[in-house]
Enzyme design. Structure first.
Site, PDB file in Angstrom:
ATOM      1  N   GLY A  84       0.824  -1.216   0.000  1.00 14.71           N
ATOM      2  CA  GLY A  84       0.000   0.000   0.000  1.00 14.71           C
ATOM      3  C   GLY A  84       0.854   1.261   0.000  1.00 14.71           C
ATOM      4  O   GLY A  84       2.081   1.209  -0.155  1.00 14.71           O
ATOM      5  N   GLY A  85       0.197   2.400   0.200  1.00 18.27           N
ATOM      6  CA  GLY A  85       0.884   3.694   0.114  1.00 18.27           C
ATOM      7  C   GLY A  85       1.954   3.872   1.176  1.00 18.27           C
ATOM      8  O   GLY A  85       3.158   3.978   0.873  1.00 18.27           O
ATOM      9  N   ILE A  86       1.559   3.894   2.442  1.00 15.19           N
ATOM     10  CA  ILE A  86       2.540   4.062   3.524  1.00 15.19           C
ATOM     11  C   ILE A  86       3.393   2.795   3.634  1.00 15.19           C
ATOM     12  O   ILE A  86       4.622   2.869   3.755  1.00 15.19           O
ATOM     13  CB  ILE A  86       1.833   4.391   4.860  1.00 15.19           C
ATOM     14  CG1 ILE A  86       1.214   5.802   4.796  1.00 15.19           C
ATOM     15  CG2 ILE A  86       2.821   4.306   6.028  1.00 15.19           C
ATOM     16  CD1 ILE A  86       0.456   6.225   6.052  1.00 15.19           C
ATOM     17  N   GLY A 138     -16.963  10.858  12.385  1.00 17.58           N
ATOM     18  CA  GLY A 138     -17.170   9.874  11.309  1.00 17.58           C
ATOM     19  C   GLY A 138     -16.282   8.651  11.408  1.00 17.58           C
ATOM     20  O   GLY A 138     -16.294   7.808  10.523  1.00 17.58           O
ATOM     21  N   TYR A 190     -12.663   3.462  13.468  1.00 14.52           N
ATOM     22  CA  TYR A 190     -11.227   3.643  13.181  1.00 14.52           C
ATOM     23  C   TYR A 190     -10.499   4.236  14.396  1.00 14.52           C
ATOM     24  O   TYR A 190      -9.410   3.783  14.765  1.00 14.52           O
ATOM     25  CB  TYR A 190     -11.109   4.559  11.967  1.00 14.52           C
ATOM     26  CG  TYR A 190      -9.738   4.755  11.388  1.00 14.52           C
ATOM     27  CD1 TYR A 190      -9.239   3.871  10.424  1.00 14.52           C
ATOM     28  CD2 TYR A 190      -8.955   5.848  11.737  1.00 14.52           C
ATOM     29  CE1 TYR A 190      -7.989   4.078   9.842  1.00 14.52           C
ATOM     30  CE2 TYR A 190      -7.713   6.063  11.163  1.00 14.52           C
ATOM     31  CZ  TYR A 190      -7.236   5.176  10.220  1.00 14.52           C
ATOM     32  OH  TYR A 190      -6.001   5.393   9.647  1.00 14.52           O
ATOM     33  N   TYR A 245      -2.620  13.276   8.494  1.00 18.11           N
ATOM     34  CA  TYR A 245      -3.217  13.089   7.169  1.00 18.11           C
ATOM     35  C   TYR A 245      -2.096  13.014   6.133  1.00 18.11           C
ATOM     36  O   TYR A 245      -1.378  13.976   5.901  1.00 18.11           O
ATOM     37  CB  TYR A 245      -4.224  14.207   6.877  1.00 18.11           C
ATOM     38  CG  TYR A 245      -5.523  13.959   7.624  1.00 18.11           C
ATOM     39  CD1 TYR A 245      -6.634  13.441   6.977  1.00 18.11           C
ATOM     40  CD2 TYR A 245      -5.611  14.185   8.999  1.00 18.11           C
ATOM     41  CE1 TYR A 245      -7.810  13.167   7.668  1.00 18.11           C
ATOM     42  CE2 TYR A 245      -6.778  13.915   9.705  1.00 18.11           C
ATOM     43  CZ  TYR A 245      -7.878  13.404   9.020  1.00 18.11           C
ATOM     44  OH  TYR A 245      -9.026  13.121   9.716  1.00 18.11           O
TER      45      TYR A 245
END
Ligand code: CAA
Length: 248
Positions: free
Chosen positions: A13-15, A150, A154, A186
């Site tokens: 993935g990205g990270i 939201g 998480y 972020y």
């Protein structure tokens, strides 16, 4: 520089991918975990890494399943060698306000982001403590520290990860094993790309550093905690969030 075997969950993935590159640059033998259903994508990633000059291994495993993690670790240890570095980076979001959140959105996030940390770490902790060396880094989030509108699922999972870090750090400190958390803010990845643009822009406007984090910002912190010389840093949470949330 001694070469260690590093397993990075969510490594394609990205990270996760950036962490794999950084650890490889430091001379470690890196294995990137991927979800069994994403074999083709993982092989494409491995090829792309090769084109960029990185020899990465890949390992199939569903981090939300204890049995799958047991098989994955057995496979990695027989093919590559005993795992000395474990980075728990696999994670998902299923953002919804609580009053709209369905049970599956809760359990999927808890299983993949939090239960995964038990499922993987439980497989390697014995080997690390018996060999007298280990580095475990759990990738949490600024939203585990402060909560996020939201993200009841998480935020709960990411806060739970650091509880796990603090407990296991105490259990393993005398055996040369460190356990730490890195809490990104972020960071520019597919996960933050998927956010509503106006919500993302409003959050970024509040970051004192004036920008999103890069995956390199996170990989730097992880590599530092995995260093041979980082043996006295354990049970810590290292925020990498551009000042979005400060605490001590
Ligand atoms: N604070 C207060 N109010 C907020 C708010 C906030 N942060 N965000 C939205 N609201 C308000 C809206 O203005 C709206 O108000 P009205 O009803 O008065 O118009 C209301 O809340 C919307 O609530 P809904 O229940 O209708 O929510 P929704 O179905 O529209 O979805 C959401 C809202 C899914 C939470 C959406 O706002 C969202 O995606 N937010 C981003 C959450 C977030 O930060 N995710 C991070 C993803 S990246 C990541 O997680 C990586 C990491 O580790 C940092």
């Amino acid at each position: 520089m001694s070469k260690r075997v590093a397993l990075v969950t969510g490594g394609t993935g990205g990270i996760g991918g950036e962490i794999c590159k950084k650890l490889a640059q430091q001379g470690h033998k890196v294995v990137a975990n991927y979800l069994p259903a994403l074999k083709d994508e993982a092989e494409a990633w491995q090829k792309q890494m090769k084109d960029e000059g990185f020899e990465m291994d890949i390992a199939s495993g569903d981090v939300s399943s204890f049995e799958s993690c047991a098989e994955m670790v057995k496979d990695v240890e027989s093919r590559v060698g005993p795992i000395d570095i474990l980075v728990n980076c696999a994670g998902i979001t299923r953002d919804k306000t609580l009053r709209k959140m369905e049970e599956k959105q809760w359990t999927d996030v808890i299983n993949i982001n939090l239960n995964s940390v038990f499922n993987t770490t439980r497989q390697v902790v014995e080997g690390m403590t018996s060999r007298g060396f280990g580095r475990i880094v759990n990738i949490s989030s600024v939203n585990g520290q402060k909560g996020q509108f939201g993200q009841a699922n998480y935020s709960a999972a990411k806060a739970g990860m650091h509880g796990f870090t603090m407990a296991v750090a105490q259990e393993t400190a005398a055996k040369g094993v460190t356990v730490n958390t890195v809490s990104p803010g972020y960071t520019a990845t597919a996960m933050t790309d998927a956010m509503p643009e106006d919500v993302r822009n409003a959050i970024i406007a509040q970051v004192p550093a004036g920008r999103m984090g890069s995956t390199k910002d996170i990989a730097f912190a992880v590599a530092m905690l995995c260093d041979e010389d980082a043996g006295y840093i354990t049970g810590a949470n290292l925020p990498v969030n551009g000042g979005l949330f400060t605490s001590f």
